[in-house]
Design a protein around this motif. Structure first.
Motif, PDB file in Angstrom:
ATOM      1  N   TRP A 145      25.214 -20.062   9.899  1.00 48.76           N
ATOM      2  CA  TRP A 145      24.038 -20.052  10.710  1.00 48.76           C
ATOM      3  C   TRP A 145      24.858 -21.100  12.397  1.00 48.76           C
ATOM      4  CZ3 TRP A 145      21.182 -17.085  12.625  1.00 48.76           C
ATOM      5  CH2 TRP A 145      19.839 -17.765  14.125  1.00 48.76           C
ATOM      6  N   VAL A 146      25.118 -21.860  12.628  1.00 49.37           N
ATOM      7  CA  VAL A 146      25.545 -22.749  13.225  1.00 49.37           C
ATOM      8  C   VAL A 146      26.468 -21.721  13.889  1.00 49.37           C
ATOM      9  CG1 VAL A 146      26.301 -24.714  14.271  1.00 49.37           C
ATOM     10  CG2 VAL A 146      24.633 -25.011  12.525  1.00 49.37           C
ATOM     11  N   LEU A 147      27.354 -21.373  13.779  1.00 48.95           N
ATOM     12  CA  LEU A 147      28.663 -20.758  14.313  1.00 48.95           C
ATOM     13  C   LEU A 147      27.654 -19.103  14.818  1.00 48.95           C
ATOM     14  CD1 LEU A 147      31.687 -20.024  14.854  1.00 48.95           C
ATOM     15  CD2 LEU A 147      31.436 -18.750  12.380  1.00 48.95           C
ATOM     16  N   LEU A 148      27.042 -18.916  14.468  1.00 45.58           N
ATOM     17  CA  LEU A 148      26.349 -18.137  15.009  1.00 45.58           C
ATOM     18  C   LEU A 148      25.162 -17.952  16.868  1.00 45.58           C
ATOM     19  CD1 LEU A 148      25.221 -15.529  12.288  1.00 45.58           C
ATOM     20  CD2 LEU A 148      26.959 -14.713  13.759  1.00 45.58           C
TER      21      LEU A 148
ATOM     22  N   LEU B 212      26.649 -13.310  22.928  1.00 44.05           N
ATOM     23  CA  LEU B 212      25.980 -11.851  22.353  1.00 44.05           C
ATOM     24  C   LEU B 212      25.355 -11.636  23.411  1.00 44.05           C
ATOM     25  CD1 LEU B 212      24.494 -13.675  19.401  1.00 44.05           C
ATOM     26  CD2 LEU B 212      26.417 -12.129  19.757  1.00 44.05           C
ATOM     27  N   PRO B 213      24.908 -10.125  23.850  1.00 47.30           N
ATOM     28  CA  PRO B 213      24.874  -9.170  24.423  1.00 47.30           C
ATOM     29  C   PRO B 213      22.599  -9.253  24.834  1.00 47.30           C
ATOM     30  CG  PRO B 213      26.061  -8.078  23.952  1.00 47.30           C
ATOM     31  CD  PRO B 213      25.825  -8.708  23.079  1.00 47.30           C
ATOM     32  N   LEU B 214      22.047  -9.958  25.662  1.00 46.09           N
ATOM     33  CA  LEU B 214      20.638 -10.544  25.759  1.00 46.09           C
ATOM     34  C   LEU B 214      20.109  -9.430  24.694  1.00 46.09           C
ATOM     35  CD1 LEU B 214      20.541 -11.607  29.836  1.00 46.09           C
ATOM     36  CD2 LEU B 214      21.062 -12.814  27.195  1.00 46.09           C
ATOM     37  N   THR B 215      20.658  -7.625  24.950  1.00 46.40           N
ATOM     38  CA  THR B 215      19.569  -7.166  24.478  1.00 46.40           C
ATOM     39  C   THR B 215      19.174  -7.422  22.841  1.00 46.40           C
ATOM     40  OG1 THR B 215      21.095  -5.696  24.403  1.00 46.40           O
ATOM     41  CG2 THR B 215      19.996  -5.575  25.530  1.00 46.40           C
ATOM     42  N   TRP B 216      20.949  -7.877  22.113  1.00 46.22           N
ATOM     43  CA  TRP B 216      20.674  -8.375  20.910  1.00 46.22           C
ATOM     44  C   TRP B 216      20.147  -9.846  20.541  1.00 46.22           C
ATOM     45  CZ3 TRP B 216      26.723  -7.764  18.561  1.00 46.22           C
ATOM     46  CH2 TRP B 216      27.428  -6.294  18.858  1.00 46.22           C
TER      47      TRP B 216
ATOM     48  N   GLU C 169      13.181 -14.140  21.892  1.00 42.80           N
ATOM     49  CA  GLU C 169      12.950 -13.045  22.566  1.00 42.80           C
ATOM     50  C   GLU C 169      12.473 -13.922  24.626  1.00 42.80           C
ATOM     51  OE1 GLU C 169       8.546 -10.523  22.458  1.00 42.80           O
ATOM     52  OE2 GLU C 169      10.018  -9.474  21.484  1.00 42.80           O
ATOM     53  N   GLN C 170      12.346 -14.978  23.622  1.00 43.46           N
ATOM     54  CA  GLN C 170      11.974 -16.772  24.610  1.00 43.46           C
ATOM     55  C   GLN C 170      13.519 -17.002  25.208  1.00 43.46           C
ATOM     56  OE1 GLN C 170       9.640 -17.824  25.828  1.00 43.46           O
ATOM     57  NE2 GLN C 170      10.050 -19.544  26.980  1.00 43.46           N
ATOM     58  N   THR C 171      15.048 -16.976  24.396  1.00 44.35           N
ATOM     59  CA  THR C 171      15.600 -17.308  24.323  1.00 44.35           C
ATOM     60  C   THR C 171      16.896 -16.044  25.006  1.00 44.35           C
ATOM     61  OG1 THR C 171      16.796 -18.577  21.865  1.00 44.35           O
ATOM     62  CG2 THR C 171      18.454 -17.974  23.591  1.00 44.35           C
ATOM     63  N   ALA C 172      16.432 -15.710  24.877  1.00 42.49           N
ATOM     64  CA  ALA C 172      17.034 -14.166  26.112  1.00 42.49           C
ATOM     65  C   ALA C 172      16.406 -14.594  27.783  1.00 42.49           C
ATOM     66  CB  ALA C 172      16.730 -12.573  25.120  1.00 42.49           C
TER      67      ALA C 172
ATOM     68  N   TYR D  40      23.473 -17.609  24.596  1.00 41.04           N
ATOM     69  CA  TYR D  40      23.533 -17.613  22.722  1.00 41.04           C
ATOM     70  C   TYR D  40      22.527 -17.785  22.655  1.00 41.04           C
ATOM     71  CZ  TYR D  40      28.594 -19.003  25.048  1.00 41.04           C
ATOM     72  OH  TYR D  40      29.328 -18.562  25.660  1.00 41.04           O
ATOM     73  N   LEU D  41      21.821 -17.688  21.095  1.00 41.08           N
ATOM     74  CA  LEU D  41      20.893 -18.376  20.309  1.00 41.08           C
ATOM     75  C   LEU D  41      20.656 -19.054  20.732  1.00 41.08           C
ATOM     76  CD1 LEU D  41      22.035 -16.611  16.649  1.00 41.08           C
ATOM     77  CD2 LEU D  41      20.464 -15.149  18.667  1.00 41.08           C
ATOM     78  N   SER D  42      21.808 -20.534  21.058  1.00 42.04           N
ATOM     79  CA  SER D  42      21.690 -21.573  21.145  1.00 42.04           C
ATOM     80  C   SER D  42      21.603 -21.831  22.701  1.00 42.04           C
ATOM     81  CB  SER D  42      23.266 -22.845  21.302  1.00 42.04           C
ATOM     82  OG  SER D  42      22.684 -23.906  21.362  1.00 42.04           O
ATOM     83  N   LEU D  43      20.620 -22.785  23.015  1.00 45.04           N
ATOM     84  CA  LEU D  43      19.993 -23.483  24.684  1.00 45.04           C
ATOM     85  C   LEU D  43      21.069 -24.186  25.453  1.00 45.04           C
ATOM     86  CD1 LEU D  43      16.533 -23.182  25.064  1.00 45.04           C
ATOM     87  CD2 LEU D  43      17.986 -20.908  25.250  1.00 45.04           C
ATOM     88  N   ASP D  44      22.681 -24.546  24.858  1.00 44.30           N
ATOM     89  CA  ASP D  44      23.245 -25.770  24.994  1.00 44.30           C
ATOM     90  C   ASP D  44      24.871 -25.263  23.753  1.00 44.30           C
ATOM     91  OD1 ASP D  44      24.696 -27.696  25.824  1.00 44.30           O
ATOM     92  OD2 ASP D  44      23.608 -29.221  25.516  1.00 44.30           O
ATOM     93  N   SER D  45      25.593 -24.638  24.481  1.00 44.84           N
ATOM     94  CA  SER D  45      26.107 -23.995  23.225  1.00 44.84           C
ATOM     95  C   SER D  45      27.408 -25.362  22.798  1.00 44.84           C
ATOM     96  CB  SER D  45      26.781 -22.585  24.285  1.00 44.84           C
ATOM     97  OG  SER D  45      27.420 -22.815  24.730  1.00 44.84           O
ATOM     98  N   ARG D  46      27.944 -25.965  24.535  1.00 46.90           N
ATOM     99  CA  ARG D  46      28.649 -27.102  23.997  1.00 46.90           C
ATOM    100  C   ARG D  46      28.263 -27.922  22.792  1.00 46.90           C
ATOM    101  NH1 ARG D  46      33.216 -24.475  26.010  1.00 46.90           N
ATOM    102  NH2 ARG D  46      33.052 -24.057  28.094  1.00 46.90           N
TER     103      ARG D  46
END
Length: 474
Positions: free
Chosen positions: A74-77, A82-86, A92-95, A107-113
């Motif tokens: 899950w952390v890897l995901l 990813l496309p914003l539509t996905w 919705e808030q992340t997109a 990204y599903l993360s707001l701080d991918s690093r």
């Protein structure tokens, strides 16, 4: 067993002692050392088994391994673009946040690093557990692992207590300012308190595992056992526990001390009620830890100051509770995906409603995991911990081996103490504490599946026992 495998086991013991030394392995260079150490261990195991690792061993730990593996997936995901539509289909808030800056992907993360850093740390935890499953393959090695934890806790306690008693003004290596509070080689006193709580509970389990379960009989036998006990290695372990209790009290950690007292009290009561063939000395041991160690030693080394801190605690003066309250808004906005592992310090300022200073952690690991990983992933980890707790209880209640029952009780007390302490602090964030807790979960599972006596021989395809008395009274 070949020499490479033995060397790998010795490096495993050395890693346990090393983890808290470099600032609790809570710096990038420090956890990088641990990650490389674990990777080299894995390579040594591959070399020892010539590429044919006995993967059947892992089936005994499949619940914990599957939980850790799914969580890291899950952390890897969270780190994959990813496309914003996905992204909008699950958050919705992340997109919306990525769309505000005109991003085409997100990204599903707001701080991918920082999530990538957390991913590598998490994979190291998983690999550490796997290495433990391969290396700790007998009751003798399991006791050695727990003894290494006790030695590590004693070193930390001795260093921390002596630094306070000698009025050391700054740490010997890194030059951090020292106060009249024990921190050991950690930077934060509550992290040392949490580490000592874990090592103390496992140490208690180690002592209980060595108590006699047969009737003492005549006074002659009782006196002989007392003398043997005073001269035996378990007396050294008992002295180590006293040193650790002294240092725990000297941390002035309110919840650290409460967590230890709660763990020993609850664990002691469970043992007295459900322990199969409980040793006669068990009541005396549990009572002495609660009474002598906490009252007598605490009176000499500062329990009164801990009590004073508890009395003076005010919700009005503490801002940490406000951080938890405001973090609930983050959980509401990102309930499924979370904001990304390690992203709390990035996201929280957007939800802070007043100037309460900088918070890089929520000071509540339950809340921080819910914020960063989301509700489903956090519940998954919770199930892994509760499953391990159940295994400890079942081992205490059903197994014959005093070694396995004693270590299971120590693991149970550790898990209870950790569940209490992380409700007010971020003790699963430093690698030393997190990896030691992973080791506790391994011990909890190992006490349920390892044979009580006999050495396990491994070849490329199977695991055989030289002694079929798997559930004997060792």
């Amino acid at each position: 067993m070949n020499h490479i495998e033995k060397l790998a086991f010795y490096t495993f013991l050395a890693l346990i002692i090393w983890l808290p030394i470099p600032l609790g392995s809570n710096r990038d260079w420090a956890w990088a050392i641990a990650e490389l150490w674990i990777a080299l261990q894995s390579l040594m195991l591959i070399a020892a088994y010539k590429g044919s690792l006995p993967f059947r061993v892992l089936s005994s730990y499949k619940v914990v391994l599957l939980g850790l593996l799914v969580f890291q997936f899950w952390v890897l995901l969270q780190t994959i673009p990813l496309p914003l539509t996905w992204i909008a289909t699950v958050s919705e808030q992340t997109a919306y946040i990525y769309d505000l800056v005109g991003a085409q992907t997100g990204y599903l993360s707001l701080d991918s690093r920082t999530t990538q850093i957390s991913l590598f740390k998490g994979l190291s935890y998983l690999l550490f557990f796997i290495n433990a499953a391969f290396l700790v393959n007998s009751s003798h090695r399991l006791r050695s692992v727990v003894l290494a934890v006790v030695i590590s806790g004693t070193l930390q306690a001795f260093y921390g207590a002596v630094s306070v008693l000698l009025n050391v003004q700054e740490s010997l290596v890194f030059g951090f300012p020292e106060k009249d509070i024990s921190t050991g080689s950690f930077v934060y006193k509550n992290h040392l308190a949490n580490y000592l709580m874990m090592t103390l509970c496992l140490g208690l389990g180690l002592i209980i595992a060595q108590l006699h379960i047969s009737p003492s009989g005549s006074w002659h036998i009782r006196i002989r056992r007392v003398v043997e006990g005073m001269l035996s290695p378990k007396m050294l372990v008992r002295l180590c526990l006293i040193i650790m209790v002294i240092a725990l009290v000297m941390t002035r950690s309110r919840m650290g001390n409460i967590a230890f007292f709660a763990a020993t009290t609850v664990g002691g009561l469970i043992a007295l009620v459900f322990y199969k063939k409980k040793p006669r000395a068990l009541i005396i041991l549990v009572g002495s830890v609660i009474a002598i160690d906490t009252i007598v030693v605490g009176a000499l080394f500062g329990l009164e100051k801990v009590k004073q801190r508890l009395v003076e605690t005010s919700l009005g003066a503490e801002s940490r509770d406000q951080v938890v309250v405001w973090s609930m808004d983050i959980i509401r906005d990102f309930p499924i995906t979370g904001t990304g592992m390690g992203s709390f310090y990035t996201v929280f300022p957007m939800y802070s409603k007043s100037d309460i200073g900088f918070y890089d952690h929520a000071h509540n690991d339950y809340v921080q995991f819910l914020v960063e990983a989301g509700i489903p992933a956090t519940l998954l980890l919770g199930c892994v911990v509760l499953y391990s707790l159940f295994l400890c209880f079942n081992t205490i209640r059903t197994r014959q081996s005093k070694t396995m029952k004693g270590l299971a009780l120590g693991s149970m007390m550790t898990i209870i103490g950790m569940l209490v302490h992380i409700s007010v602090d971020f003790n699963l964030q430093p690698m030393a504490n997190a990896m030691t807790f992973i080791l506790v979960l391994f011990v909890a599972n190992a006490t349920a599946v390892l044979p009580a006596t006999g050495r396990i021989l491994k070849d490329s395809s199977t695991t055989q026992l030289t002694n079929k008395k798997v559930f004997s009274n060792d």
